[in-house]
Design a protein around this motif. Structure first.
Motif, PDB file in Angstrom:
ATOM      1  N   LEU A 419       0.826  -1.210   0.000  1.00  0.00           N
ATOM      2  CA  LEU A 419       0.000   0.000   0.000  1.00  0.00           C
ATOM      3  C   LEU A 419       0.859   1.257   0.000  1.00  0.00           C
ATOM      4  O   LEU A 419       0.533   2.258  -0.627  1.00  0.00           O
ATOM      5  CB  LEU A 419      -0.939  -0.018   1.207  1.00  0.00           C
ATOM      6  N   LYS A 420       1.964   1.198   0.704  1.00  0.00           N
ATOM      7  CA  LYS A 420       2.869   2.335   0.776  1.00  0.00           C
ATOM      8  C   LYS A 420       3.531   2.592  -0.582  1.00  0.00           C
ATOM      9  O   LYS A 420       3.888   3.710  -0.925  1.00  0.00           O
ATOM     10  CB  LYS A 420       3.955   2.008   1.800  1.00  0.00           C
ATOM     11  N   ALA A 439      -2.739   9.231  -2.964  1.00  0.00           N
ATOM     12  CA  ALA A 439      -3.038   8.020  -2.204  1.00  0.00           C
ATOM     13  C   ALA A 439      -4.429   7.526  -2.532  1.00  0.00           C
ATOM     14  O   ALA A 439      -4.818   6.438  -2.158  1.00  0.00           O
ATOM     15  CB  ALA A 439      -2.920   8.312  -0.724  1.00  0.00           C
ATOM     16  N   THR A 440      -5.202   8.374  -3.217  1.00  0.00           N
ATOM     17  CA  THR A 440      -6.593   8.023  -3.460  1.00  0.00           C
ATOM     18  C   THR A 440      -6.749   7.051  -4.618  1.00  0.00           C
ATOM     19  O   THR A 440      -7.828   6.543  -4.863  1.00  0.00           O
ATOM     20  CB  THR A 440      -7.416   9.288  -3.761  1.00  0.00           C
ATOM     21  N   ASN A 442      -5.473   4.183  -4.601  1.00  0.00           N
ATOM     22  CA  ASN A 442      -5.126   2.869  -4.043  1.00  0.00           C
ATOM     23  C   ASN A 442      -6.231   1.856  -4.257  1.00  0.00           C
ATOM     24  O   ASN A 442      -7.372   2.186  -4.138  1.00  0.00           O
ATOM     25  CB  ASN A 442      -4.833   2.992  -2.553  1.00  0.00           C
TER      26      ASN A 442
ATOM     27  N   PRO B  10      -1.052   7.452   4.518  1.00  0.00           N
ATOM     28  CA  PRO B  10      -1.630   7.224   3.184  1.00  0.00           C
ATOM     29  C   PRO B  10      -1.959   5.752   2.950  1.00  0.00           C
ATOM     30  O   PRO B  10      -2.983   5.423   2.350  1.00  0.00           O
ATOM     31  CB  PRO B  10      -0.527   7.681   2.220  1.00  0.00           C
ATOM     32  N   GLU B  11      -1.080   4.868   3.434  1.00  0.00           N
ATOM     33  CA  GLU B  11      -1.296   3.442   3.147  1.00  0.00           C
ATOM     34  C   GLU B  11      -2.457   2.865   3.953  1.00  0.00           C
ATOM     35  O   GLU B  11      -2.886   1.749   3.705  1.00  0.00           O
ATOM     36  CB  GLU B  11      -0.019   2.631   3.371  1.00  0.00           C
ATOM     37  N   LYS B  12      -2.976   3.644   4.934  1.00  0.00           N
ATOM     38  CA  LYS B  12      -4.104   3.150   5.713  1.00  0.00           C
ATOM     39  C   LYS B  12      -5.444   3.630   5.161  1.00  0.00           C
ATOM     40  O   LYS B  12      -6.495   3.271   5.675  1.00  0.00           O
ATOM     41  CB  LYS B  12      -3.969   3.563   7.185  1.00  0.00           C
ATOM     42  N   LEU B  13      -5.386   4.474   4.128  1.00  0.00           N
ATOM     43  CA  LEU B  13      -6.628   5.012   3.569  1.00  0.00           C
ATOM     44  C   LEU B  13      -7.634   3.922   3.174  1.00  0.00           C
ATOM     45  O   LEU B  13      -8.814   4.022   3.510  1.00  0.00           O
ATOM     46  CB  LEU B  13      -6.324   5.939   2.384  1.00  0.00           C
ATOM     47  N   PRO B  14      -7.187   2.860   2.469  1.00  0.00           N
ATOM     48  CA  PRO B  14      -8.177   1.837   2.111  1.00  0.00           C
ATOM     49  C   PRO B  14      -8.839   1.215   3.340  1.00  0.00           C
ATOM     50  O   PRO B  14     -10.044   0.932   3.321  1.00  0.00           O
ATOM     51  CB  PRO B  14      -7.340   0.791   1.360  1.00  0.00           C
ATOM     52  N   ASP B  15      -8.055   1.010   4.408  1.00  0.00           N
ATOM     53  CA  ASP B  15      -8.617   0.413   5.625  1.00  0.00           C
ATOM     54  C   ASP B  15      -9.620   1.356   6.295  1.00  0.00           C
ATOM     55  O   ASP B  15     -10.674   0.933   6.766  1.00  0.00           O
ATOM     56  CB  ASP B  15      -7.486   0.085   6.618  1.00  0.00           C
ATOM     57  N   LYS B  18     -12.805   1.458   4.349  1.00  0.00           N
ATOM     58  CA  LYS B  18     -13.582   0.241   4.549  1.00  0.00           C
ATOM     59  C   LYS B  18     -14.315   0.293   5.896  1.00  0.00           C
ATOM     60  O   LYS B  18     -15.507  -0.042   5.993  1.00  0.00           O
ATOM     61  CB  LYS B  18     -12.638  -0.965   4.506  1.00  0.00           C
ATOM     62  N   VAL B  30     -11.170  13.636   0.459  1.00  0.00           N
ATOM     63  CA  VAL B  30      -9.830  13.134   0.759  1.00  0.00           C
ATOM     64  C   VAL B  30      -8.790  13.972   0.023  1.00  0.00           C
ATOM     65  O   VAL B  30      -8.952  14.257  -1.163  1.00  0.00           O
ATOM     66  CB  VAL B  30      -9.695  11.650   0.369  1.00  0.00           C
ATOM     67  N   ASP B  32      -4.406  14.631  -0.485  1.00  0.00           N
ATOM     68  CA  ASP B  32      -3.022  14.263  -0.183  1.00  0.00           C
ATOM     69  C   ASP B  32      -2.357  15.467   0.471  1.00  0.00           C
ATOM     70  O   ASP B  32      -2.350  16.555  -0.098  1.00  0.00           O
ATOM     71  CB  ASP B  32      -2.280  13.905  -1.475  1.00  0.00           C
ATOM     72  N   ARG B  34       0.958  16.938   3.335  1.00  0.00           N
ATOM     73  CA  ARG B  34       2.197  16.638   4.043  1.00  0.00           C
ATOM     74  C   ARG B  34       2.144  17.311   5.399  1.00  0.00           C
ATOM     75  O   ARG B  34       1.571  18.394   5.547  1.00  0.00           O
ATOM     76  CB  ARG B  34       3.395  17.162   3.269  1.00  0.00           C
ATOM     77  N   ARG B  57       4.346  12.397   4.094  1.00  0.00           N
ATOM     78  CA  ARG B  57       3.106  12.216   3.332  1.00  0.00           C
ATOM     79  C   ARG B  57       1.994  11.713   4.256  1.00  0.00           C
ATOM     80  O   ARG B  57       2.171  10.719   4.967  1.00  0.00           O
ATOM     81  CB  ARG B  57       3.303  11.177   2.236  1.00  0.00           C
ATOM     82  N   VAL B  59      -2.609  11.612   4.579  1.00  0.00           N
ATOM     83  CA  VAL B  59      -3.869  11.813   3.878  1.00  0.00           C
ATOM     84  C   VAL B  59      -4.836  12.488   4.833  1.00  0.00           C
ATOM     85  O   VAL B  59      -4.900  12.122   6.011  1.00  0.00           O
ATOM     86  CB  VAL B  59      -4.440  10.464   3.391  1.00  0.00           C
TER      87      VAL B  59
END
Lengths: 442, 125
Positions: A419-420, A439-440, A442, B10-15, B18, B30, B32, B34, B57, B59
């Protein structure tokens, strides 16, 4: 003057410079020079296909993995070249049995000082081996571990690709069938091998996060630059003029002209085929599918490029373009996530192009008639045997190999790393440090 | 009405998305962005050089909710965004004066919408 002569003699002793035989400008030697120059130029053209693959793959995938894709396309060539020098070339072209060569490891078959042809020939072959290897990179993109990918690129260049090459180009069993299989420039040897290996890789890896939703719907994951993807397609097409016409490995063979024509028409028809299919099927002429279909046309014409007429090359390319569109949506539906359509492009159209030789071959071009030109079914049968056997060998051994890598070091990055983005998690860098990365997507 | 602003990895956005969907919270904006927290970023090594990365980075998720949704929204964001490590982000809850839907010019809780208790009461009346 005397001093100069003495110095040059001393220097040549010290550095053991083997003065290449003085060139005698006989007609035979001049003809040979033309072959040397042609083969090497073609090899350099095929090399640019590495850049083409890099651009296509990064264009069709997300910005957060761009640096990783560049690394894979660079490094698979580098490890692959060393592996092909040490082992692959001997297995492919060395004297041996019907299945693999056993002589000439470390390019020992080349003859220093006199005939340097083996060097030119190796150069032409290594870029082909690298093409087969780098096809996989796109299919496994955005989730494969970099270390695992390095092991893969050594394995395919040292063993998997050379064995198939030996069968078809190195005097192996497919070249010794009563009707020898025809794969002029490698629809099967190069593209199907890459394509089937790619399929094995995607199956072991599984789809990218976010590609398939819980409710069974398929989500398109858009690439970050159609512009780069298009540049890649143009580079690949350009390189293909080395790939196909260069496969005569003889500039004194005038069929390079007809091969260049069939290559051009095959690619054009592939683009038209996918353009029209996507237009009719999805209501709009799809850019990425048309780009992919162009490559599909090139892959399909590669086997028969020296054996078919220009008109036949158009038919072959057209069908390839249509096949590409249907194949991409087929693999999407059966949950095989191939981000760049490598399996559809290289495996499926590699098969189609190889079979097409058995249908469209014409005596006037390559000395053999296919089914449609009164040559009977025997050539088609040989093509079919080749396609099936190469599929079984490549797919099975790559499936086992990827599984073993998965068990030993893990083939896929962790969920968080994926994901990163692989740029940050695998290489601690960013491809576009100055730009905001969304990031959107993803 | 509250305006909830969450800054997450950012990598937690999908979680997070959900988790919000599971709570029937679909409306969000949403961006992006910094930013830095108390740690002022962290050092990373790039080409052998140590670089202090200050602005990381992140979100930003912005959600306008009716009062009965505040708790579940906050819980969902935490559930989706938490890793337990430094840098998980923050949630800000602001009072929201008004909300106007541009298409209908309706305002207030009706404009925010959703199957909230407040809205059900209005519809009953």
């Amino acid at each position: 003057m005397k001093l100069k002569a003495i110095i040059s003699i001393i220097l040549s002793i010290i550095f053991s410079i083997s003065l290449v035989l003085a060139y005698e400008a006989t007609p035979e030697n001049n003809a040979k020079s033309i072959d040397f120059v042609w083969t090497l130029i073609a090899a350099f053209l095929v090399f640019i296909m590495q850049a083409g693959f890099a651009m296509v793959e990064t264009g069709f995938t997300r910005a957060k993995n761009a640096g990783n894709i560049m690394m894979k396309n660079l490094i698979d060539f580098c490890f692959g070249a060393v592996a092909f020098w040490a082992i692959g070339y001997a297995i492919m072209f060395g004297a041996g049995n019907l299945f693999f060569g056993t002589e000439g490891f470390f390019l020992s078959s080349a003859n220093n000082g006199s005939d340097l042809w083996q060097y030119a020939y190796w150069m032409f072959q290594v870029v082909f081996a690298a093409t087969a290897a780098t096809i996989v990179s796109g299919a496994v993109a955005e989730r494969i571990k970099f270390s695992g990918y390095i092991f893969y690129s050594i394995f395919i260049s040292a063993l998997v690709y050379p064995v198939v090459g030996h069968w078809i180009w190195g005097g192996g069993w497919l070249a010794k069938l009563s009707t020898p299989m025809i794969d002029f420039a490698g629809s099967t040897v190069v593209h199907s091998v890459g394509g089937w290996a790619a399929l094995a890789g995607t199956i072991i890896l599984g789809p990218r996060i976010g590609k398939y939703m819980n409710n069974n719907s398929v989500k398109p994951i858009r690439g970050h630059s159609l512009t780069l993807a298009a540049l890649g397609v143009f580079l690949l097409w350009f390189g293909w003029y080395g790939f196909n016409p260069g496969s005569t490995v003889a500039g004194t063979n005038w069929s390079i002209a007809t091969i260049a024509v069939t290559t051009t028409l095959g690619a054009s028809a592939g683009a038209i085929g996918s353009l029209l299919t996507s237009w009719i099927r999805y209501k709009k002429p799809d850019v990425s599918l048309t780009l992919g279909g162009t490559l599909g046309g090139l892959v399909a014409i590669t086997a028969g490029t020296a054996n078919v007429s220009p008109l036949s090359s158009i038919i072959i390319g057209l069908i390839a373009g249509i096949l590409y569109v249907f194949s991409v949506s087929f693999f999407d539906r059966i949950k095989i996530d191939d981000p760049v359509g490598a399996v559809s492009c290289h495996a499926i159209n590699g098969v189609w192009g190889t079979l097409a030789v058995g249908l469209f071959a014409q005596k006037e071009f390559g000395g053999i008639n296919g089914l449609f030109f009164g040559g009977g079914i025997s050539q088609l049968v040989s093509q079919f045997i080749g396609v099936i056997s190469v599929f079984i060998w490549t797919f099975v051994i790559m499936l086992i190999f990827f599984k073993i890598i998965d068990l030993i070091i893990g083939l896929r990055v962790s969920r968080e790393e994926e994901l990163k983005g692989l740029d940050l998690s695998e290489h601690n860098t960013e491809a576009y440090a100055d730009f905001p990365i969304s990031a959107t997507n993803n | 009405m509250k305006y909830i602003i969450a800054i997450v990895r950012p990598e937690k956005l999908p979680d997070v998305k959900k988790a919000l969907w599971n709570e029937k919270v679909y409306r969000m904006t949403v961006t992006d962005v910094r930013g830095a927290g108390e740690q002022k970023g962290y050092p990373i090594e790039f080409r052998g050089l140590i670089e202090e990365v200050n602005l990381l980075r992140k979100v930003k998720i912005e959600i306008a909710v009716n009062d009965s949704f505040v708790d579940s929204t906050i819980k969902a964001i935490i559930k989706g965004a938490r890793t337990g490590n430094i840098g998980d982000g923050k949630i800000f809850v602001l009072p929201l004066e008004d909300c106007i839907r541009i298409r209908t010019e309706k305002s207030g809780i009706e404009a925010i919408g959703g199957e909230s208790l407040e809205l059900k009461k209005i519809i009953k009346k």
